[in-house]
Design an enzyme around this catalytic site. Structure first.
Site, short mmCIF file in Angstrom:
data_model
loop_
_atom_site.label_atom_id
_atom_site.label_comp_id
_atom_site.label_asym_id
_atom_site.label_seq_id
_atom_site.Cartn_x
_atom_site.Cartn_y
_atom_site.Cartn_z
N LYS A 1 0.81 -1.22 0.00
CA LYS A 1 0.00 0.00 0.00
C LYS A 1 0.85 1.28 0.00
CE LYS A 1 -3.40 -2.77 -0.17
NZ LYS A 1 -4.04 -3.04 -1.47
N ILE B 1 -8.58 11.82 8.44
CA ILE B 1 -9.80 12.57 8.09
C ILE B 1 -10.94 12.07 8.97
CG2 ILE B 1 -11.42 13.13 6.20
CD1 ILE B 1 -8.71 14.13 5.55
N HIS C 1 -16.36 6.85 1.77
CA HIS C 1 -15.54 5.94 0.99
C HIS C 1 -16.20 5.82 -0.38
CE1 HIS C 1 -13.50 1.77 0.48
NE2 HIS C 1 -14.15 2.04 -0.63
N ASN D 1 -7.63 -1.97 -5.65
CA ASN D 1 -7.89 -3.40 -5.51
C ASN D 1 -7.83 -4.03 -6.89
OD1 ASN D 1 -8.32 -3.15 -2.71
ND2 ASN D 1 -10.38 -2.42 -3.12
N ARG E 1 -8.78 -6.72 -8.41
CA ARG E 1 -9.66 -7.89 -8.59
C ARG E 1 -11.06 -7.40 -8.94
NH1 ARG E 1 -9.50 -6.73 -2.97
NH2 ARG E 1 -11.56 -6.07 -2.27
N ARG F 1 -25.10 -6.88 1.36
CA ARG F 1 -24.36 -8.14 1.55
C ARG F 1 -25.02 -8.87 2.69
NH1 ARG F 1 -17.88 -7.02 1.31
NH2 ARG F 1 -17.91 -5.56 -0.44
N LYS G 1 -18.19 -4.06 4.82
CA LYS G 1 -19.24 -3.34 4.08
C LYS G 1 -20.56 -4.07 4.23
CE LYS G 1 -15.94 -1.60 0.67
NZ LYS G 1 -15.30 -1.91 -0.61
N LYS H 1 -0.92 3.06 9.02
CA LYS H 1 -1.48 1.96 8.23
C LYS H 1 -0.38 0.95 7.88
CE LYS H 1 -5.19 4.67 6.13
NZ LYS H 1 -5.91 5.08 4.90
N VAL I 1 -16.70 -7.68 -4.59
CA VAL I 1 -18.00 -8.19 -4.15
C VAL I 1 -19.13 -7.30 -4.69
CG1 VAL I 1 -19.46 -8.61 -2.13
CG2 VAL I 1 -17.03 -9.19 -2.04
C1 MV4 Z 1 -8.56 6.54 6.72
C2 MV4 Z 1 -9.55 7.23 7.45
C3 MV4 Z 1 -9.34 8.55 7.73
N1 MV4 Z 1 -8.20 9.15 7.34
N2 MV4 Z 1 -7.45 7.19 6.34
C4 MV4 Z 1 -10.61 2.23 6.78
C5 MV4 Z 1 -10.58 1.24 5.63
C6 MV4 Z 1 -9.27 1.44 4.98
N3 MV4 Z 1 -9.36 1.25 3.56
C7 MV4 Z 1 -8.87 2.81 5.37
N4 MV4 Z 1 -9.80 3.29 6.36
C8 MV4 Z 1 -9.78 4.57 6.76
N5 MV4 Z 1 -8.68 5.27 6.39
C9 MV4 Z 1 -7.28 8.45 6.66
N6 MV4 Z 1 -6.15 9.07 6.29
C10 MV4 Z 1 -10.69 6.53 7.84
C11 MV4 Z 1 -10.81 5.19 7.51
C12 MV4 Z 1 -12.00 4.55 8.01
C13 MV4 Z 1 -13.02 4.16 7.16
C14 MV4 Z 1 -12.93 4.31 5.78
C15 MV4 Z 1 -13.94 3.91 4.94
C16 MV4 Z 1 -15.09 3.33 5.50
C17 MV4 Z 1 -15.21 3.15 6.87
C18 MV4 Z 1 -14.17 3.55 7.71
C19 MV4 Z 1 -14.31 3.37 9.07
C20 MV4 Z 1 -13.31 3.78 9.90
C21 MV4 Z 1 -12.14 4.34 9.37
#
Ligand code: MV4
Length: 444
Positions: A116, A203, A208, A290, A292, A337, A237, A158, A295
């Site tokens: 990543k 953030i 998303h 991603n 692939r 889902r 999700k 991360k 879902v």
């Molecule tokens: C973040 C974020 C806020 N700021 N990154 C969660 C899933 C993964 N793909 C990354 N995620 C997040 N990354 C930054 N810089 C908040 C999340 C996050 C989140 C993102 C999408 C859907 C639900 C979530 C629930 C908690 C945190």
């Protein structure tokens, strides 16, 4: 075109790929574990090979067994579905070495996007906006502290080998960073075998939003619009939709063009999804790719009228993308889902389904390998069905989903249906005014 394809998966996605092959006139080979001997994917495929015992690591994930099944049945290609070996660059390489087409991007692209931190650097260089952060792995607490100070708290750590919410940690103060940084590295080491972590500005209330893309083997990449995947609980999700309520045609064009340029740049081919975080001011930041079919691909299929799995197969066999222009989303689609889980705790609920009735009617699509009297195995993912609806407008799609969930009967095990019924009746969901905090109020 391919004559025979091995489907390296199980459950609803194995059926989805088999259906596409049948319609394209391609023979199919199913693989199955001892626990899946009586599954529908085995029944509907032209041939089937047992690849080992119930445990995934001994069957669906065992590369020598999967390749052996492909060799003895003499297939031209392997479709990996999602999960299992779908994002395993080494597996894609082995397929190539055995002269079996892997239906997905090239091994190098899978490997680059799987890490990543390197994906972030590559996509930033290719022109996608990214959040302020380390833009690479951070080796020491001293360096982490400097970066966090420069971008300001809160920050998020991360795992570079993670993704999809696995191995993340929010940090609000310098003191917290001092304990969280080594812990995050240790957890990443244990979960993924690599301790590497990177840092981003955190953030608070993001959405998303992800773009579906498809690239052919001749340097063309096109997008199929966005999906809104903000309704998640513990990074799982529960409901996805397309289009997103916050997306305008202008913004879709602008983001879509950036996505196409960036992926063309890295030589992307076959299906992919580019994930973004979108803040309260509609500023968007690249998160991950991603490599692939996902879902939630049916919501994109419903609003664009495209069969993405057929397109994957045709592209892998050498077809060119023939679309003149971008497809404008037609109407609105929502998917739920349905998981075999306790709706309050999300604890898996395997067992025998005693009664099963799928919803029907105009604009309803159910993807499932479950049926009455079947057993939901504790060995695999708890996704047992997907229900997707399509209508002319979002309010109509919401009503249709409410009705679909009400007429979906699954008895004998617990499912997430009651939770999703509450979501589609929630005033904030109906109004479209939600963020990733939406599900917090539903926590048991
Ligand atoms: C973040 C974020 C806020 N700021 N990154 C969660 C899933 C993964 N793909 C990354 N995620 C997040 N990354 C930054 N810089 C908040 C999340 C996050 C989140 C993102 C999408 C859907 C639900 C979530 C629930 C908690 C945190």
């Amino acid at each position: 075109m391919f004559k025979k394809i091995l489907v390296a998966n199980r459950g609803e996605i194995a059926l989805r790929v088999i259906y596409a092959c049948k319609e394209l006139g391609i023979k199919t080979v199913a693989i199955f574990s001892e626990a899946d001997r009586n599954s529908l994917h085995v029944r509907f495929a032209d041939e089937a090979v047992c690849v080992g015992p119930a445990k995934s690591s001994e069957s669906y994930l065992k590369i020598p067994s999967v390749i052996s099944a492909a060799e003895i049945t003499n297939v031209d290609a392997i479709h990996p579905g999602y999960g299992f070996l779908s994002e395993n660059a080494y597996f894609a390489e082995v397929c190539e070495a055995c002269h079996i087409k892997f239906i997905g991007p090239s091994p190098n692209v899978i490997r680059l996007m799987g890490d990543k931190a390197s994906a972030l650097a590559a996509m930033s260089k290719a022109g996608l906006p990214v959040l302020p952060g380390s833009e690479g792995i951070v080796e020491s607490l001293e360096r982490a502290t400097e970066i966090a100070h420069a971008i300001g708290y809160p920050v998020i750590l991360k795992a570079s080998a993670g993704g999809g919410g696995r191995g993340i940690r929010i940090v609000r103060t310098r003191e917290e960073l001092a304990t969280s940084f080594p812990t995050a590295r240790h957890e990443a080491q244990i979960a993924f075998g690599v301790p590497d972590v990177y840092i981003e500005k955190y953030i608070e209330n993001p959405r998303h939003i992800e773009f579906q893309v498809m690239g052919d083997n001749y340097g063309r990449v096109i997008h199929f619009g966005e999906r809104e995947c903000t309704i998640q609980r513990r990074h799982q999700k529960l409901l996805e939709e397309s289009p997103s309520v916050v997306m305008s045609e202008d913004r879709r064009d602008k983001m879509g063009r950036l996505v196409e340029e960036a992926l063309t740049n890295i030589g992307y081919s076959n299906a992919g999804t580019v994930e973004f975080l979108v803040d309260e001011n509609m500023k968007f930041y690249f998160m991950e790719v991603n490599t692939r079919i996902q879902v939630e691909h049916p919501v994109t299929e419903m609003v664009t009228g495209t069969d993405l799995v057929k397109l994957q197969i045709m592209i892998a066999s050498g077809a060119k993308l023939h679309f003149e222009d971008h497809l404008k989303p037609r109407g609105h689609s929502i998917e739920c889902r349905i998981n075999a889980e306790d709706p309050d705790t999300l604890v898996p609920s395997p067992g025998k389904i005693t009664s099963f009735n799928v919803p029907g009617g105009i604009g309803i699509r159910v993807e499932t390998a479950a049926h009455s009297e079947c057993t939901v195995s504790p060995y695999y993912d708890s996704l047992i069905a997907k229900v997707a609806v399509h209508a002319n407008s979002r309010p109509e799609a919401v009503k249709k989903m409410e009705r679909a969930l009400e007429t979906f009967v699954i008895e004998g095990i617990k499912t997430t249906i009651p939770l999703q019924q509450r979501i589609v009746r929630d005033p904030d969901f109906v109004a479209g005014t939600f963020s990733t905090k939406f599900m917090d109020r539903y926590l048991a």
